[in-house]
Motif scaffolding. Structure first.
Motif, PDB file in Angstrom:
ATOM      1  N   ALA A  26       0.848  -1.195   0.000  1.00 12.40           N
ATOM      2  CA  ALA A  26       0.000   0.000   0.000  1.00 12.40           C
ATOM      3  C   ALA A  26       0.880   1.240   0.000  1.00 12.40           C
ATOM      4  CB  ALA A  26      -0.910   0.007   1.229  1.00 12.40           C
ATOM      5  N   PRO A  27       0.593   2.214  -0.842  1.00  7.40           N
ATOM      6  CA  PRO A  27       1.415   3.432  -0.862  1.00  7.40           C
ATOM      7  C   PRO A  27       1.182   4.264   0.389  1.00  7.40           C
ATOM      8  CG  PRO A  27      -0.471   3.693  -2.323  1.00  7.40           C
ATOM      9  CD  PRO A  27      -0.492   2.264  -1.841  1.00  7.40           C
ATOM     10  N   GLY A  28       2.254   4.746   0.988  1.00  2.00           N
ATOM     11  CA  GLY A  28       2.146   5.611   2.148  1.00  2.00           C
ATOM     12  C   GLY A  28       2.029   7.063   1.737  1.00  2.00           C
ATOM     13  N   PRO A  29       2.076   7.982   2.681  1.00  2.20           N
ATOM     14  CA  PRO A  29       2.022   9.413   2.358  1.00  2.20           C
ATOM     15  C   PRO A  29       3.140   9.806   1.393  1.00  2.20           C
ATOM     16  CG  PRO A  29       1.735   9.070   4.718  1.00  2.20           C
ATOM     17  CD  PRO A  29       2.124   7.739   4.147  1.00  2.20           C
ATOM     18  N   GLY A  30       2.783  10.503   0.336  1.00  3.30           N
ATOM     19  CA  GLY A  30       3.770  10.935  -0.643  1.00  3.30           C
ATOM     20  C   GLY A  30       4.209   9.854  -1.602  1.00  3.30           C
ATOM     21  N   GLU A  31       3.568   8.704  -1.570  1.00  2.37           N
ATOM     22  CA  GLU A  31       3.939   7.580  -2.431  1.00  2.37           C
ATOM     23  C   GLU A  31       2.811   7.214  -3.382  1.00  2.37           C
ATOM     24  OE1 GLU A  31       6.976   5.152   0.557  1.00  2.37           O
ATOM     25  OE2 GLU A  31       4.876   4.515   0.415  1.00  2.37           O
ATOM     26  N   VAL A  32       3.168   6.445  -4.419  1.00  4.12           N
ATOM     27  CA  VAL A  32       2.167   5.912  -5.341  1.00  4.12           C
ATOM     28  C   VAL A  32       2.412   4.419  -5.513  1.00  4.12           C
ATOM     29  CG1 VAL A  32       2.002   8.104  -6.588  1.00  4.12           C
ATOM     30  CG2 VAL A  32       3.517   6.305  -7.440  1.00  4.12           C
ATOM     31  N   LEU A  33       1.348   3.718  -5.864  1.00  2.00           N
ATOM     32  CA  LEU A  33       1.460   2.311  -6.243  1.00  2.00           C
ATOM     33  C   LEU A  33       1.508   2.251  -7.765  1.00  2.00           C
ATOM     34  CD1 LEU A  33       1.400  -0.703  -5.319  1.00  2.00           C
ATOM     35  CD2 LEU A  33      -1.086  -0.631  -5.721  1.00  2.00           C
ATOM     36  N   VAL A  34       2.533   1.585  -8.307  1.00  3.82           N
ATOM     37  CA  VAL A  34       2.715   1.495  -9.754  1.00  3.82           C
ATOM     38  C   VAL A  34       2.467   0.062 -10.207  1.00  3.82           C
ATOM     39  CG1 VAL A  34       4.349   1.745 -11.663  1.00  3.82           C
ATOM     40  CG2 VAL A  34       4.406   3.362  -9.752  1.00  3.82           C
ATOM     41  N   LYS A  35       1.595  -0.095 -11.198  1.00  2.00           N
ATOM     42  CA  LYS A  35       1.426  -1.396 -11.839  1.00  2.00           C
ATOM     43  C   LYS A  35       2.553  -1.538 -12.850  1.00  2.00           C
ATOM     44  CE  LYS A  35      -1.803  -4.419 -14.287  1.00  2.00           C
ATOM     45  NZ  LYS A  35      -0.742  -4.939 -15.184  1.00  2.00           N
ATOM     46  N   VAL A  36       3.439  -2.475 -12.607  1.00  2.00           N
ATOM     47  CA  VAL A  36       4.649  -2.606 -13.407  1.00  2.00           C
ATOM     48  C   VAL A  36       4.333  -3.190 -14.786  1.00  2.00           C
ATOM     49  CG1 VAL A  36       6.935  -3.666 -13.554  1.00  2.00           C
ATOM     50  CG2 VAL A  36       6.038  -2.913 -11.326  1.00  2.00           C
ATOM     51  N   GLU A  65      14.864  -1.152 -12.764  1.00  2.00           N
ATOM     52  CA  GLU A  65      14.690  -0.395 -14.010  1.00  2.00           C
ATOM     53  C   GLU A  65      13.262  -0.608 -14.495  1.00  2.00           C
ATOM     54  OE1 GLU A  65      19.274  -0.977 -15.632  1.00  2.00           O
ATOM     55  OE2 GLU A  65      17.613  -1.956 -16.652  1.00  2.00           O
ATOM     56  N   ALA A  66      12.343   0.205 -14.004  1.00  2.00           N
ATOM     57  CA  ALA A  66      10.927  -0.103 -14.188  1.00  2.00           C
ATOM     58  C   ALA A  66      10.155   0.975 -14.936  1.00  2.00           C
ATOM     59  CB  ALA A  66      10.269  -0.333 -12.818  1.00  2.00           C
ATOM     60  N   SER A  67       9.067   0.544 -15.533  1.00  2.00           N
ATOM     61  CA  SER A  67       8.076   1.449 -16.098  1.00  2.00           C
ATOM     62  C   SER A  67       6.705   0.875 -15.793  1.00  2.00           C
ATOM     63  CB  SER A  67       8.254   1.589 -17.609  1.00  2.00           C
ATOM     64  OG  SER A  67       7.984   0.359 -18.274  1.00  2.00           O
ATOM     65  N   GLY A  68       5.709   1.748 -15.741  1.00  2.00           N
ATOM     66  CA  GLY A  68       4.362   1.264 -15.470  1.00  2.00           C
ATOM     67  C   GLY A  68       3.370   2.404 -15.387  1.00  2.00           C
ATOM     68  N   ALA A  69       2.206   2.096 -14.867  1.00  2.00           N
ATOM     69  CA  ALA A  69       1.147   3.092 -14.731  1.00  2.00           C
ATOM     70  C   ALA A  69       0.714   3.176 -13.273  1.00  2.00           C
ATOM     71  CB  ALA A  69      -0.051   2.726 -15.604  1.00  2.00           C
ATOM     72  N   ILE A  70       0.403   4.377 -12.819  1.00  2.00           N
ATOM     73  CA  ILE A  70      -0.021   4.565 -11.429  1.00  2.00           C
ATOM     74  C   ILE A  70      -1.345   3.848 -11.200  1.00  2.00           C
ATOM     75  CG2 ILE A  70      -0.771   6.265  -9.723  1.00  2.00           C
ATOM     76  CD1 ILE A  70       1.192   8.239 -10.925  1.00  2.00           C
ATOM     77  N   ALA A  71      -1.367   3.008 -10.164  1.00  2.00           N
ATOM     78  CA  ALA A  71      -2.578   2.253  -9.820  1.00  2.00           C
ATOM     79  C   ALA A  71      -3.300   2.835  -8.616  1.00  2.00           C
ATOM     80  CB  ALA A  71      -2.219   0.791  -9.539  1.00  2.00           C
ATOM     81  N   ALA A  72      -2.583   3.550  -7.742  1.00  4.51           N
ATOM     82  CA  ALA A  72      -3.205   4.150  -6.551  1.00  4.51           C
ATOM     83  C   ALA A  72      -2.292   5.263  -6.045  1.00  4.51           C
ATOM     84  CB  ALA A  72      -3.426   3.096  -5.462  1.00  4.51           C
ATOM     85  N   LEU A  73      -2.914   6.248  -5.406  1.00  2.00           N
ATOM     86  CA  LEU A  73      -2.187   7.386  -4.847  1.00  2.00           C
ATOM     87  C   LEU A  73      -2.194   7.322  -3.333  1.00  2.00           C
ATOM     88  CD1 LEU A  73      -3.751  10.245  -7.037  1.00  2.00           C
ATOM     89  CD2 LEU A  73      -1.597   9.042  -7.450  1.00  2.00           C
ATOM     90  N   GLY A  74      -1.040   7.604  -2.722  1.00  5.55           N
ATOM     91  CA  GLY A  74      -0.980   7.714  -1.280  1.00  5.55           C
ATOM     92  C   GLY A  74      -1.461   9.083  -0.827  1.00  5.55           C
ATOM     93  N   ALA A  75      -1.595   9.241   0.471  1.00  4.94           N
ATOM     94  CA  ALA A  75      -2.073  10.512   1.032  1.00  4.94           C
ATOM     95  C   ALA A  75      -1.135  11.657   0.667  1.00  4.94           C
ATOM     96  CB  ALA A  75      -2.188  10.393   2.551  1.00  4.94           C
ATOM     97  N   GLY A  76      -1.718  12.770   0.297  1.00  6.12           N
ATOM     98  CA  GLY A  76      -0.944  13.982   0.052  1.00  6.12           C
ATOM     99  C   GLY A  76      -0.296  14.073  -1.309  1.00  6.12           C
ATOM    100  N   VAL A  77      -0.491  13.108  -2.189  1.00 10.16           N
ATOM    101  CA  VAL A  77       0.131  13.150  -3.518  1.00 10.16           C
ATOM    102  C   VAL A  77      -0.665  14.075  -4.426  1.00 10.16           C
ATOM    103  CG1 VAL A  77       0.699  11.832  -5.587  1.00 10.16           C
ATOM    104  CG2 VAL A  77       1.132  10.854  -3.322  1.00 10.16           C
ATOM    105  N   THR A  78       0.002  15.028  -5.026  1.00 11.91           N
ATOM    106  CA  THR A  78      -0.630  15.943  -5.976  1.00 11.91           C
ATOM    107  C   THR A  78       0.153  15.936  -7.282  1.00 11.91           C
ATOM    108  OG1 THR A  78       0.682  17.831  -5.166  1.00 11.91           O
ATOM    109  CG2 THR A  78      -1.475  17.453  -4.141  1.00 11.91           C
ATOM    110  N   GLY A  79      -0.509  16.332  -8.352  1.00 17.91           N
ATOM    111  CA  GLY A  79       0.144  16.419  -9.651  1.00 17.91           C
ATOM    112  C   GLY A  79       0.178  15.124 -10.427  1.00 17.91           C
ATOM    113  N   TRP A  80      -0.333  14.055  -9.841  1.00 11.50           N
ATOM    114  CA  TRP A  80      -0.379  12.755 -10.509  1.00 11.50           C
ATOM    115  C   TRP A  80      -1.775  12.177 -10.419  1.00 11.50           C
ATOM    116  CZ3 TRP A  80       3.713  11.630 -13.373  1.00 11.50           C
ATOM    117  CH2 TRP A  80       4.953  12.171 -13.019  1.00 11.50           C
ATOM    118  N   GLN A  81      -2.132  11.338 -11.393  1.00  8.20           N
ATOM    119  CA  GLN A  81      -3.442  10.689 -11.411  1.00  8.20           C
ATOM    120  C   GLN A  81      -3.278   9.202 -11.676  1.00  8.20           C
ATOM    121  OE1 GLN A  81      -5.960  12.565 -14.305  1.00  8.20           O
ATOM    122  NE2 GLN A  81      -5.781  14.606 -13.397  1.00  8.20           N
ATOM    123  N   VAL A  82      -4.263   8.437 -11.233  1.00  5.20           N
ATOM    124  CA  VAL A  82      -4.280   7.006 -11.552  1.00  5.20           C
ATOM    125  C   VAL A  82      -4.305   6.864 -13.076  1.00  5.20           C
ATOM    126  CG1 VAL A  82      -5.664   4.900 -11.452  1.00  5.20           C
ATOM    127  CG2 VAL A  82      -5.396   6.314  -9.411  1.00  5.20           C
ATOM    128  N   GLY A  83      -3.453   5.993 -13.586  1.00  2.00           N
ATOM    129  CA  GLY A  83      -3.354   5.781 -15.027  1.00  2.00           C
ATOM    130  C   GLY A  83      -2.183   6.490 -15.681  1.00  2.00           C
TER     131      GLY A  83
END
Length: 347
Positions: A26-36, A65-83
C-alpha cells in the motif's frame, strides 16, 4: 484488485531468487502504487545474487529499471493521477543525512537503492515516491522507458556529469555491453570525436559501429596502443570509460588517456586495480573518477531525447521474459547469451 501479487524475491541466506506470492504493498504518504509493465535485468542484480554486492536485507524484491502506470495514490500526492504512465526512480533519499536535512534531496549522502534497501519491481506492483517519478511521453514505449532508469541514465550521468565530455574530445569505451553501448551513443550525441569502442567480442564491436562508434578495436590486439594513437592523431584519449570494471580494462584505459586525461570507472567488479607508482601517476596528471547512478532529472532529459528522435533505443531491448522465467533471463545475461544490451522482465 486482488490482495496478493507475484514477485521475484532474493533470499540472502541462500543467494537465490524465488518467485513468491506476496501482499500488494500500500502506498504511504507521498507515495504511489505502480502497476509494473516492464523491469530490466541489470548486472547489479547479478552482483547481489553472486555476493559481489553485500545484501542489505534478508529478503528483498529485485529489479530497479521499471516502467508502469499509477494504480493508486498515497495521502498527500498531488500532480499525478491514476493511469499516468511513469518511470520510478531507482533510489530514494534517506531524509537523515546533512544534505537531506538541508532540503538537498538530490545529493543525499546515503541514497537508498531500489531492490537493495527496499523492494524493487520484479513484481506485478511496486511502491515509489511521487517526488521521484518521471512522466513517460506518449510516443515512448513502456519497454524503452523502463531502461531509462539506470541502463541509460547511469551512462548519461557518467558522460555528462562525471566525465564532463566536451565537443571534440576523444573518447574510448572499454566493454560495450548494456552500459558501454549507451555510453558510445551518448558520447557521440554530446559531440565527442572520435568515439572508440573496445571489447573482445567481434559481434559486440560491429554493433557498436552500427550505433555510432567511429572505431571498434579488439582489446587483445597487440597493436592496440598504436591503433588508438592513430585514431586520435597521436594525442591519445581525453576520456576513457571503463564499463567492465576489470583490472585489465582499467589498466588499458589508464594507459590510453593522454596527460591530464580522465578515466571514468562505471563497471563494478570485485577485482582490484592499481594506479602504479605515485610519482608516475602524479606526473601524468591523469584523473580517475568513480561513477555511480544518476539524478532524476537525467531520466526526464533522456525521455525527451527519445521522444524527439535524438536518441535511438530501438535496439536496446534484446529480449523480454515473463516474470516466472526471470531465472532464465538472469542466466542469459550472466553468460552473455546473444550479447544482450538489456533483457526485460514482464510481470
Amino acid at each position: 484488485m486482488t490482495e496478493t501479487m507475484r514477485a521475484a524475491r532474493f533470499h540472502a541466506d541462500i543467494k537465490t531468487n524465488v518467485l513468491e506470492d506476496v501482499p500488494i504493498p500500500a502506498p504511504g504518504p507521498g507515495e504511489v502504487l505502480v502497476k509494473v509493465e516492464f523491469c530490466g535485468i541489470c548486472h547489479s542484480d547479478l552482483s547481489l545474487l553472486d555476493g559481489t554486492f553485500p545484501a542489505m536485507l534478508p529478503v528483498v524484491t529485485q529489479g530497479h529499471e521499471a516502467s508502469g502506470a499509477i494504480a493508486a495514490l498515497g495521502a498527500g500526492v498531488t500532480g499525478w493521477q491514476v493511469g499516468d504512465r511513469v518511470i520510478p526512480s531507482a533510489g530514494r533519499p534517506c531524509f537523515q543525512c546533512r544534505s537531506c536535512r538541508r532540503g538537498d534531496l538530490t545529493n543525499c549522502e546515503n541514497i537508498q537503492l531500489m531492490a537493495f534497501a527496499y523492494d524493487g519491481a520484479w513484481a506485478e506492483y511496486t511502491v515509489a515516491q511521487a517526488g521521484g517519478l518521471t512522466r513517460i511521453p506518449d510516443n515512448v514505449s513502456f519497454e524503452q522507458a523502463a531502461i531509462l532508469a539506470d541502463a541509460v541514465s547511469t551512462p548519461y550521468g557518467a558522460v555528462v556529469r562525471t566525465g564532463q565530455v566536451r565537443v571534440g574530445e576523444a573518447v574510448g569505451v572499454w566493454g560495450v555491453g548494456g552500459v558501454g553501448t549507451h555510453i558510445v551513443q551518448l558520447a557521440r550525441l554530446v559531440g565527442a570525436v572520435p568515439v572508440i569502442a573496445l571489447d573482445i567480442d567481434p559481434v559486440v564491436l560491429d554493433r557498436a559501429l552500427e550505433l555510432g562508434a567511429d572505431y571498434a578495436f579488439d582489446t587483445r590486439d597487440p597493436e592496440l596502443p598504436a591503433k588508438i594513437a592513430e585514431a586520435t592523431n597521436g594525442k591519445g584519449l581525453d576520456v576513457a570509460f571503463d564499463s567492465a570494471g576489470l583490472k585489465v580494462t582499467f589498466d588499458q584505459a589508464l594507459g590510453a588517456v593522454r596527460r591530464g586525461g580522465r578515466v571514468v570507472v562505471v563497471g563494478l567488479s570485485g577485482q582490484e586495480a592499481s594506479l602504479g607508482p605515485t610519482a608516475t601517476f602524479g606526473l601524468s596528471q591523469k584523473q580517475v573518477l568513480g561513477h555511480l547512478g544518476y539524478k532524476n532529472i537525467d531520466i526526464e532529459v533522456l525521455a525527451e531525447l527519445v521522444s524527439r528522435g535524438r536518441l535511438d533505443l530501438s535496439r536496446s531491448i534484446s529480449e523480454i521474459v515473463p516474470l516466472e522465467n526471470v531465472a532464465e533471463g538472469i542466466e542469459k545475461l550472466h553468460n552473455h547469451v546473444g550479447n544482450p544490451i538489456r533483457i526485460l522482465v514482464r510481470p
